[in-house]
Scaffold this active site. Structure first.
Site, PDB file in Angstrom:
ATOM      1  N   ASN A  28      -7.075   9.431   5.060  1.00 54.88           N
ATOM      2  CA  ASN A  28      -6.555   8.110   5.404  1.00 54.88           C
ATOM      3  C   ASN A  28      -5.409   7.721   4.455  1.00 54.88           C
ATOM      4  OD1 ASN A  28      -7.003   5.557   6.922  1.00 54.88           O
ATOM      5  ND2 ASN A  28      -7.604   4.702   4.943  1.00 54.88           N
TER       6      ASN A  28
ATOM      7  N   HIS B 131      -0.341  -0.770   7.860  1.00 52.03           N
ATOM      8  CA  HIS B 131       0.019  -2.047   7.228  1.00 52.03           C
ATOM      9  C   HIS B 131       1.531  -2.184   7.407  1.00 52.03           C
ATOM     10  CE1 HIS B 131      -3.895  -2.811   5.497  1.00 52.03           C
ATOM     11  NE2 HIS B 131      -3.921  -1.579   5.034  1.00 52.03           N
TER      12      HIS B 131
ATOM     13  N   GLU C 233      -6.210   0.421   9.646  1.00 44.05           N
ATOM     14  CA  GLU C 233      -6.151  -0.825   8.863  1.00 44.05           C
ATOM     15  C   GLU C 233      -5.014  -1.721   9.356  1.00 44.05           C
ATOM     16  OE1 GLU C 233      -6.136  -0.024   4.619  1.00 44.05           O
ATOM     17  OE2 GLU C 233      -7.639   1.562   4.809  1.00 44.05           O
TER      18      GLU C 233
ATOM     19  N   ASP D 293      -2.373  -4.310  10.237  1.00 41.53           N
ATOM     20  CA  ASP D 293      -1.903  -5.693  10.208  1.00 41.53           C
ATOM     21  C   ASP D 293      -0.384  -5.682  10.264  1.00 41.53           C
ATOM     22  OD1 ASP D 293      -1.491  -5.089   7.403  1.00 41.53           O
ATOM     23  OD2 ASP D 293      -3.273  -6.224   6.839  1.00 41.53           O
TER      24      ASP D 293
END
Ligand SMILES: *[C@@H]1O[C@H](CO)[C@@H](O)[C@H](O)[C@H]1NC(C)=O
Ligand SMILES: *[C@@H]1O[C@H](CO)[C@@H](O)[C@H](O)[C@H]1NC(C)=O
Ligand SMILES: *[C@@H]1O[C@H](CO)[C@@H](O)[C@H](O)[C@H]1NC(C)=O
Length: 353
Positions: free
Chosen positions: A198, A234, A271, A273
């Site tokens: 990751n 992100h 993850e 955003d």
């Protein structure tokens, strides 16, 4: 951009006075995970911190079939001193998953950050550090054997230019720390558990993405199991002080996913955003919705893209404003738990053929 240590922090934010307009366009019965399942994918997830916030369990129930514990399973939380394990917090997440029949994306076994000083600065030799790694993986993997659907085995081993990060793991063991970590994870987890590498900034299809592909090949070259690569995602919707520009478009995202998927592993967004300069405006939220759509679409365009996880539910608790001053409004629900236009964008990206 270098925010790995910043990612480490899960901040319960006091709230940035932002009240993003709530979104129309929601049809009763919408569900992100049902949409993903209808397209033959396996999950839609969220980062989760169990807290006293009555809106969250309802949203988790309706929208997600997977979650990633934000902090509870990290090394500093689980083995704060050598061979002395604390599971009170992590066990709550295991129970929550069981009670609610949710997948867990377990996070994370070998990382340079949120790693206690006794490991990071212990001055251990190669053999001892490998033994410490094995013991940690063994204990965690055994305890959550029937709980973890996926494990982030190694997190953030790359520099921005795609070379290996000079962490205690790399500096002591060399690049062999990657296959060794995956070997232990394969040994101590259930066969069904998917083992992931990751990292962030893999979405640009650049040299860092090549680095992730190199890791997949390296682990496979030892005949060791690696099942997937997590693209953290992100990203930003515009140039901000911490982002040189907006997130890549669908074709670049897709090419980035394929770089590792084509090596015969699953890929996932782990993850997500999409931050902006705050305050949010209706126009900025509309742009954000298109980026959410684009990210989802890139996943759906790649057969091996098994799922997507957003890094939290509501802007109220997002880590962004506390770490990147003046940026935020990055998630799909606003601070009052109203769906933002991003929700419709995400759903559209999943469902549109
Ligand atoms: C540490 O030991 C492992 C396992 O024997 C080996 O693969 C690796 O190359 C060693 N690293 C160094 C820096 O000697
Ligand atoms: C996507 O972005 C890349 C890199 O900026 C650019 O070369 C390409 O033309 C863009 N593709 C589309 C379809 O806009
Ligand atoms: C992705 O990167 C490769 C080189 O590694 C390049 O050949 C390809 O054109 C890139 N694709 C896009 C869409 O940026």
């Amino acid at each position: 951009m270098h925010f790995s240590t910043l990612l480490a922090t899960s901040l319960a934010l006091a709230g940035s006075a932002l009240a993003a307009p709530s979104s129309p366009g929601h049809v009763k019965g919408d569900s992100l995970y049902k949409a993903m399942l209808s397209r033959g994918r396996t999950f839609a997830g969220t980062a989760l911190t169990l807290r006293d916030e009555p809106a969250e369990p309802k949203i988790v129930h309706q929208e997600f079939n997977s979650f990633t514990p934000e902090n509870a399973m990290k090394w500093e939380s689980t083995e704060p001193s050598r061979n002395s394990f604390t599971f009170t917090d992590a066990d709550r997440y295991a129970k929550y998953a069981k009670d609610n029949k949710l997948q867990i994306h377990c996070h994370t076994l070998v990382w340079h950050s949120q790693l206690p000083a006794w490991v990071a600065n212990g001055g251990f030799d190669n053999k001892t550090l490998i033994a410490i790694m094995e013991n940690h993986i063994k204990v965690l993997a055994a305890r959550y054997k029937n709980v973890c659907t996926r494990w982030d085995v190694v997190n953030e081993a790359l520099e921005e230019d795609g070379t290996y990060r000079k962490s205690v793991w790399y500096n002591t063991i060399g690049d062999a720390f990657l296959p060794i970590a995956f070997k232990f994870a394969a040994k101590y987890t259930d066969k069904k558990t998917k083992l992931f590498y990751n990292d962030y900034n893999l979405e640009y299809n650049g040299t860092k993405t090549d680095g992730a592909a190199r890791i997949v090949k390296l682990v496979k070259s030892y005949g060791i199991k690696i099942d997937g690569v997590g693209y953290q995602a992100h990203l930003a919707t515009e140039a901000t002080p911490t982002s040189p520009g907006a997130a890549p478009n669908t074709s670049v995202l897709e090419a980035a996913l394929r770089k590792t998927a084509d090596l015969g592993v699953d890929v996932a967004y782990t993850e997500i955003d999409l931050r902006m300069n705050t305050p949010a405006t209706a126009a900025k939220l509309a742009v954000q919705a298109r980026f959410y759509e684009s990210v989802a679409k890139s996943c759906l365009n790649v057969k091996r893209c098994v799922g997507m996880t957003v890094w939290g539910i509501s802007d109220k608790y997002s880590w962004i404003p506390g770490v990147f001053a003046g940026e935020g409004a990055a998630l799909v629900w606003d601070e009052n738990y109203n769906k933002k236009p991003a929700y419709a964008g995400l759903l559209k990206g999943i469902l549109k053929k």
